[in-house]
Design a protein around this motif. Structure first.
Motif, PDB file in Angstrom:
ATOM      1  N   GLY A  54     -53.823  26.556  36.330  1.00 44.40           N
ATOM      2  CA  GLY A  54     -55.269  26.587  36.498  1.00 44.40           C
ATOM      3  C   GLY A  54     -55.939  27.279  35.337  1.00 44.40           C
ATOM      4  O   GLY A  54     -55.287  27.717  34.387  1.00 44.40           O
ATOM      5  N   ALA A  55     -57.239  27.412  35.421  1.00 47.53           N
ATOM      6  CA  ALA A  55     -58.011  28.009  34.337  1.00 47.53           C
ATOM      7  C   ALA A  55     -57.606  29.454  34.092  1.00 47.53           C
ATOM      8  O   ALA A  55     -57.689  29.940  32.976  1.00 47.53           O
ATOM      9  CB  ALA A  55     -59.499  27.921  34.664  1.00 47.53           C
ATOM     10  N   GLY A  56     -57.147  30.156  35.144  1.00 48.09           N
ATOM     11  CA  GLY A  56     -56.746  31.553  34.998  1.00 48.09           C
ATOM     12  C   GLY A  56     -55.327  31.734  34.511  1.00 48.09           C
ATOM     13  O   GLY A  56     -54.857  32.848  34.354  1.00 48.09           O
ATOM     14  N   GLY A  57     -54.609  30.659  34.305  1.00 48.27           N
ATOM     15  CA  GLY A  57     -53.222  30.723  33.872  1.00 48.27           C
ATOM     16  C   GLY A  57     -52.310  30.011  34.855  1.00 48.27           C
ATOM     17  O   GLY A  57     -52.766  29.449  35.855  1.00 48.27           O
ATOM     18  N   THR A  58     -51.039  30.047  34.585  1.00 46.41           N
ATOM     19  CA  THR A  58     -50.054  29.384  35.431  1.00 46.41           C
ATOM     20  C   THR A  58     -49.322  30.437  36.254  1.00 46.41           C
ATOM     21  O   THR A  58     -48.938  31.480  35.729  1.00 46.41           O
ATOM     22  CB  THR A  58     -49.057  28.589  34.574  1.00 46.41           C
ATOM     23  OG1 THR A  58     -49.796  27.658  33.776  1.00 46.41           O
ATOM     24  CG2 THR A  58     -48.076  27.819  35.433  1.00 46.41           C
ATOM     25  N   VAL A  59     -49.144  30.170  37.555  1.00 51.51           N
ATOM     26  CA  VAL A  59     -48.491  31.122  38.451  1.00 51.51           C
ATOM     27  C   VAL A  59     -47.473  30.414  39.337  1.00 51.51           C
ATOM     28  O   VAL A  59     -47.563  29.216  39.586  1.00 51.51           O
ATOM     29  CB  VAL A  59     -49.514  31.851  39.354  1.00 51.51           C
ATOM     30  CG1 VAL A  59     -50.461  32.708  38.531  1.00 51.51           C
ATOM     31  CG2 VAL A  59     -50.282  30.885  40.217  1.00 51.51           C
ATOM     32  N   CYS A  60     -46.510  31.197  39.817  1.00 53.16           N
ATOM     33  CA  CYS A  60     -45.567  30.739  40.836  1.00 53.16           C
ATOM     34  C   CYS A  60     -46.171  31.128  42.180  1.00 53.16           C
ATOM     35  O   CYS A  60     -46.467  32.298  42.419  1.00 53.16           O
ATOM     36  CB  CYS A  60     -44.217  31.424  40.626  1.00 53.16           C
ATOM     37  SG  CYS A  60     -43.015  31.087  41.923  1.00 53.16           S
ATOM     38  N   LEU A  61     -46.387  30.160  43.060  1.00 51.22           N
ATOM     39  CA  LEU A  61     -47.063  30.414  44.330  1.00 51.22           C
ATOM     40  C   LEU A  61     -46.164  31.024  45.391  1.00 51.22           C
ATOM     41  O   LEU A  61     -46.618  31.329  46.476  1.00 51.22           O
ATOM     42  CB  LEU A  61     -47.672  29.116  44.871  1.00 51.22           C
ATOM     43  CG  LEU A  61     -48.801  28.542  44.035  1.00 51.22           C
ATOM     44  CD1 LEU A  61     -49.295  27.232  44.634  1.00 51.22           C
ATOM     45  CD2 LEU A  61     -49.943  29.531  43.908  1.00 51.22           C
ATOM     46  N   GLY A  62     -44.892  31.205  45.102  1.00 47.41           N
ATOM     47  CA  GLY A  62     -43.953  31.755  46.070  1.00 47.41           C
ATOM     48  C   GLY A  62     -42.866  30.743  46.333  1.00 47.41           C
ATOM     49  O   GLY A  62     -42.770  29.717  45.663  1.00 47.41           O
ATOM     50  N   VAL A  63     -42.034  31.038  47.298  1.00 50.01           N
ATOM     51  CA  VAL A  63     -40.928  30.142  47.610  1.00 50.01           C
ATOM     52  C   VAL A  63     -41.110  29.552  49.005  1.00 50.01           C
ATOM     53  O   VAL A  63     -41.852  30.079  49.819  1.00 50.01           O
ATOM     54  CB  VAL A  63     -39.559  30.849  47.502  1.00 50.01           C
ATOM     55  CG1 VAL A  63     -39.334  31.346  46.086  1.00 50.01           C
ATOM     56  CG2 VAL A  63     -39.433  31.983  48.485  1.00 50.01           C
ATOM     57  N   ILE A  64     -40.413  28.455  49.253  1.00 49.71           N
ATOM     58  CA  ILE A  64     -40.464  27.814  50.566  1.00 49.71           C
ATOM     59  C   ILE A  64     -39.755  28.719  51.575  1.00 49.71           C
ATOM     60  O   ILE A  64     -38.614  29.112  51.367  1.00 49.71           O
ATOM     61  CB  ILE A  64     -39.777  26.429  50.524  1.00 49.71           C
ATOM     62  CG1 ILE A  64     -40.380  25.550  49.427  1.00 49.71           C
ATOM     63  CG2 ILE A  64     -39.816  25.758  51.895  1.00 49.71           C
ATOM     64  CD1 ILE A  64     -41.845  25.256  49.590  1.00 49.71           C
ATOM     65  N   ALA A  65     -40.439  29.082  52.643  1.00 48.66           N
ATOM     66  CA  ALA A  65     -39.861  29.959  53.663  1.00 48.66           C
ATOM     67  C   ALA A  65     -38.757  29.227  54.417  1.00 48.66           C
ATOM     68  O   ALA A  65     -38.974  28.129  54.923  1.00 48.66           O
ATOM     69  CB  ALA A  65     -40.936  30.432  54.635  1.00 48.66           C
ATOM     70  N   ALA A  66     -37.605  29.843  54.448  1.00 49.33           N
ATOM     71  CA  ALA A  66     -36.459  29.276  55.168  1.00 49.33           C
ATOM     72  C   ALA A  66     -35.728  30.409  55.882  1.00 49.33           C
ATOM     73  O   ALA A  66     -34.663  30.843  55.450  1.00 49.33           O
ATOM     74  CB  ALA A  66     -35.531  28.545  54.207  1.00 49.33           C
ATOM     75  N   PRO A  67     -36.326  30.940  56.966  1.00 46.77           N
ATOM     76  CA  PRO A  67     -35.696  32.076  57.638  1.00 46.77           C
ATOM     77  C   PRO A  67     -34.300  31.713  58.142  1.00 46.77           C
ATOM     78  O   PRO A  67     -34.059  30.573  58.536  1.00 46.77           O
ATOM     79  CB  PRO A  67     -36.642  32.398  58.797  1.00 46.77           C
ATOM     80  CG  PRO A  67     -37.507  31.204  58.953  1.00 46.77           C
ATOM     81  CD  PRO A  67     -37.531  30.492  57.642  1.00 46.77           C
ATOM     82  N   PRO A  68     -33.387  32.679  58.124  1.00 48.92           N
ATOM     83  CA  PRO A  68     -32.009  32.409  58.536  1.00 48.92           C
ATOM     84  C   PRO A  68     -31.836  32.162  60.030  1.00 48.92           C
ATOM     85  O   PRO A  68     -30.763  31.768  60.462  1.00 48.92           O
ATOM     86  CB  PRO A  68     -31.250  33.653  58.083  1.00 48.92           C
ATOM     87  CG  PRO A  68     -32.282  34.717  57.973  1.00 48.92           C
ATOM     88  CD  PRO A  68     -33.565  34.033  57.640  1.00 48.92           C
TER      89      PRO A  68
END
Length: 112
Positions: A64-78
């Motif tokens: 995006g205009a503010g830069g590139t970010v990692c939004l997190g990971v896909i939640a996969a609870p055990p």
């Protein structure tokens, strides 16, 4: 047209999101392999939460205009959770579960 874009701050560019995989994580930043490789991206998390995602986990990257970010990971609870429950867990198997009935489980044991 350019006057409208200038006045509204819209340049016609859109944000780009891409699915990917965490390649490495170091010091709060990650490298992600996707339709292209991203390096040293900050990880977005809720306020007060800090974590280092494990290599191989699925993620989303947002440019995006503010830069590139990692939004997190896909939640996969055990283990399965009911709607409204919350689990914090680590790759090593430690966990804290807040149950809907008010119970708190730490590594599977109820605490009061």
């Amino acid at each position: 047209m350019w006057i409208n874009e200038y006045m509204t701050g819209r340049s016609g560019k859109t944000n780009v999101a891409a699915a990917g995989e965490i390649l490495t994580a170091n010091n709060g930043r990650v490298a992600v392999g996707s339709n292209r490789n991203y390096n040293a991206l900050p990880v977005i998390a809720p306020a007060g939460v800090a974590y280092v995602p494990a290599a191989g986990t699925s993620t989303m990257v947002l440019e995006g205009a503010g830069g590139t970010v990692c939004l997190g990971v896909i939640a996969a609870p055990p283990e399965p959770l009911e709607a409204g429950e919350l689990m914090l867990y680590s790759a090593g198997g430690a966990s804290i579960v807040l149950k809907n009935n008010g119970k708190v489980l730490i590594n599977g044991r109820e605490v009061s």
